[in-house]
Design an enzyme around this catalytic site. Structure first.
Site, short mmCIF file in Angstrom:
data_model
loop_
_atom_site.label_atom_id
_atom_site.label_comp_id
_atom_site.label_asym_id
_atom_site.label_seq_id
_atom_site.Cartn_x
_atom_site.Cartn_y
_atom_site.Cartn_z
N GLN A 212 11.85 4.08 13.32
CA GLN A 212 11.12 2.83 13.55
C GLN A 212 10.60 2.77 14.98
O GLN A 212 11.27 3.20 15.93
CB GLN A 212 12.04 1.63 13.29
CG GLN A 212 12.49 1.48 11.85
CD GLN A 212 11.41 0.94 10.94
OE1 GLN A 212 10.26 0.79 11.33
NE2 GLN A 212 11.77 0.66 9.70
N CYS A 334 8.17 -2.01 4.14
CA CYS A 334 7.13 -2.26 5.13
C CYS A 334 5.83 -2.65 4.44
O CYS A 334 4.79 -2.79 5.09
CB CYS A 334 6.92 -1.04 6.02
SG CYS A 334 6.38 0.43 5.11
#
Length: 375
Positions: A212, A334
């Site tokens: 991330q 996401c």
């Protein structure tokens, strides 16, 4: 957030930059409600935000210009280069790295790749920083191995200037296409992985493993998943699309049996290294396709955690999960649109709770964590 690049019309990546963070969160929350319309949600948790600027731990820079005056940033569709070294999403610690790399490129003779002419060697610079100790990983994406000897010879100067560079590699990407990296990774340092730590959990970042880009919000995402799993009667868990193991390593206990599956071998190497450090002997990480792994199993875990790429987990895996019916599913996404589609393929589950994480400020994108319970 003020950005000179946006104000000058040179970069439009942060399309929502003119809105306040509260306005952005409200719009993202409304989008999530719209996508989950018709799916009863028992509990909407308060959205989690993070810093407005300087939050990114990674820079992906197209290298253009000349070997004497390289430019780091991006190319517009017409080939016009834009210098992004001053992007306010990057931490201040990136600036001295960019400054040292410009003369280094001349020292090493790394001619920037010219897209129009299909000539040159250096295509991209990929820089990642650890929030744990400030260590950095630098990857030179090259067209070929032609300049490797010169690159190696010049590296002592660069490492003297930037001792924070712990991992340095050359990635070979020979294709004349806008592809960020190739399959071949050549290590130029003894250290092959960057140490990171979220919530006292050791994590490792390797060149070809996903991680991330917003560590502040990512650490809260992992901590939230750990809290949710800790409230459930879970002794056996699958962590599918596990990456470097962030979710599984946070959620695991010494008593829990956990299997993490990820198709990228580099990521699995990171996850195994972390599990060994934690002394968790009942954690097993394997480099496999998550759908193929799951559908080949003859047992049902108590909980399945999925963290797929933007395309979602897909109908075949949804159908299989509906068939084996684990008691709980945690879905981290996401792309809420594909998550909502997947959940609609799980009719024997109810949404117990949902929480939005603003992983990507100033854009329409966000991360969402959802707990599904079997009916």
């Amino acid at each position: 957030m003020q950005c000179a690049l946006y104000d000058a019309g040179r970069c439009r990546s942060c399309q929502w930059i003119t809105q306040s963070v509260n306005e952005q969160l409200s719009a993202k929350t409304a989008d999530l409600h719209r996508l989950l319309a018709g799916l009863p949600v028992e509990q909407w948790r308060t959205p989690i935000g993070g810093p407005e600027q300087h939050f990114r731990n990674k820079a992906k820079m197209v290298v253009s210009g000349s070997v004497e005056k390289p430019l780091f940033g991006m190319l517009h569709r017409d080939g016009t280069p834009v210098d992004l070294c001053g992007c306010p999403l990057y931490p201040a610690s990136f600036a001295p790295v960019f400054s040292a790399l410009k003369p280094f490129i001349a020292r090493a003779g790394l001619t920037p790749y010219n897209v129009a002419r299909k000539r040159g060697e250096l295509k991209y610079l990929l820089l990642t920083e650890s929030q744990f100790d400030g260590g950095m990983m630098l990857r030179f994406v090259l067209r070929s191995e032609t300049k490797l000897t010169q690159l190696r010879a010049a590296l002592p100067w660069l490492r003297a200037q930037l001792p924070q560079l712990r991992v340095i590699t050359a990635n070979i990407q020979p294709v004349h296409m806008a592809i960020m990296e190739g399959e071949t990774e050549i290590y130029l340092t003894d250290q092959h992985a960057l140490a990171e730590r979220f919530n006292d959990v050791p994590l490792w970042i390797r060149p070809q493993s996903f991680f991330q880009t917003n560590p502040t919000v990512a650490s809260r995402l992992y901590a939230t998943a750990r809290d949710w799993v800790g409230q459930l009667p879970v002794r056996h868990m699958w962590d599918l699309f596990c990456g470097v193991g962030g979710f599984g390593l946070h959620c695991a206990t010494p008593q829990m049996q956990l299997t993490g599956i990820e198709i990228a071998p580099e990521a699995i190497a990171c996850a195994r290294q972390s599990a060994a450090e934690l002394g968790l002997t009942r954690l097993h990480f394997q480099a496999l396709d998550s759908t193929q792994f799951a559908t080949a199993q003859g047992e049902t875990p108590d909980l399945v955690l999925v963290n797929p790429p933007r395309r979602g987990i897909g109908k075949p895996l949804c159908d299989y999960l509906a068939q084996i019916a684990p008691r709980f599913i945690i879905y981290s996404s996401c792309n809420a649109q594909t998550m909502a589609q997947d959940i609609r393929h799980l009719p024997n589950y109810r949404i117990q709770r949902v929480q939005l994480f603003d992983m990507f400020p100033h854009t329409a994108h966000y991360e969402v964590l959802t707990l599904l319970c079997r009916l």
